[in-house]
Design a protein around this motif. Structure first.
Motif, mmCIF file in Angstrom:
data_model
loop_
_atom_site.group_PDB
_atom_site.id
_atom_site.type_symbol
_atom_site.label_atom_id
_atom_site.label_comp_id
_atom_site.label_asym_id
_atom_site.label_seq_id
_atom_site.Cartn_x
_atom_site.Cartn_y
_atom_site.Cartn_z
ATOM 1 N N TYR A 32 -21.834 -95.555 81.381
ATOM 2 C CA TYR A 32 -22.442 -96.850 81.128
ATOM 3 C C TYR A 32 -22.550 -96.998 79.608
ATOM 4 N N PHE A 34 -24.359 -99.152 76.234
ATOM 5 C CA PHE A 34 -25.546 -99.896 75.846
ATOM 6 C C PHE A 34 -25.524 -100.195 74.347
ATOM 7 N N LEU A 46 -33.634 -102.690 74.342
ATOM 8 C CA LEU A 46 -32.317 -102.894 74.929
ATOM 9 C C LEU A 46 -31.811 -104.284 74.569
ATOM 10 N N LYS A 49 -26.058 -104.389 77.993
ATOM 11 C CA LYS A 49 -25.485 -103.218 78.636
ATOM 12 C C LYS A 49 -24.265 -103.600 79.448
ATOM 13 N N LEU A 51 -22.366 -102.158 82.756
ATOM 14 C CA LEU A 51 -22.427 -101.216 83.874
ATOM 15 C C LEU A 51 -21.136 -101.274 84.677
#
Lengths: 117, 112
Positions: A32, A34, A46, A49, A51
């Protein structure tokens, strides 16, 4: 093991100009991806992101990043920056597990984005 | 709001004097992490708890230990702080199998 390379330690840019912060990663397994932002003397927030699914991901404050598997990159872009975007930006990866799993994040060294008026 | 809380935000200790940093969370996540971030460097994972199971990174010094008395709280103990341990210490949480980690504001440790 995974590694993350942020090629630029510091990026100065004028207000309202576009910016790209580069991030490349290395991993033998799927990960993943980020982007975190850190303002002075604060924790990590955050930003966005990746995924799975669409390779282009967007944040609520105008940033976007595109996952490029062939180039193992996840560059962060913004078409028009503001003074308030001045901060440290960290790219990070985490191993993708099929179920469960709790590995930590592997971070790049960070890019200091400096917005000049 | 659900969140990750770290206390204190700033901690000053003396060389060799034990110090404990605190992290609590209201997210009910079963995984909690401690990262060390030295000046102008990337955060580095020290260890994490998966429920009550402690997982130490191979290169974390023995001087650093952790306790997790319940789901909500996790402590970082530095038994004999050295000058090189001055850093920002970040706590993070995630769900089991969750992709995203949520960070607290950090505790900046100064060692005199």
């Amino acid at each position: 093991a995974q590694s993350v390379t942020q090629l630029d330690s510091q990026v100065p840019v004028f207000e309202e100009a576009p910016v790209e912060l580069r991030c490349n990663y290395s991993s033998s397994v799927s990960v993943y991806l980020f982007w975190y932002v850190q303002y002075p003397n604060q924790g990590l927030q955050l930003l966005l992101k990746y995924l799975s699914g669409s390779t282009l991901v967007e944040s609520i404050n105008g940033f976007e990043a595109e996952f490029n598997k062939s180039q193992t990159s996840f560059h962060l872009r913004k078409p028009s920056v503001h003074i308030s975007d001045t901060a440290e930006y960290f790219c990070a990866v985490r191993v993708m597990y099929s179920g469960g799993g709790a590995d930590g994040l592997t971070f790049g060294k960070g890019t200091h984005l400096i917005i000049q008026p | 709001d659900a969140m990750v809380i770290q206390n204190p935000r700033y901690q000053v200790t003396q060389f060799g004097k034990p110090v404990t940093l605190s992290c609590s969370q209201t997210l009910n996540h079963n995984v909690m992490y401690w990262y060390q971030q030295k000046s102008s460097q990337a955060p580095k994972l020290l260890f994490h708890y998966y429920d009550k199971d402690f997982n130490n990174e191979a290169d974390t010094p023995d001087n650093f230990q952790s306790r997790r008395p319940n789901t909500s709280f996790c402590f970082l103990d530095i038994r004999s702080p050295g000058l090189g341990d001055a850093a920002m210490y970040l706590c993070a949480t995630s769900r089991e199998g969750g992709e995203t980690q949520y960070f607290g504001p950090g505790t900046r440790l100064l060692v005199l």
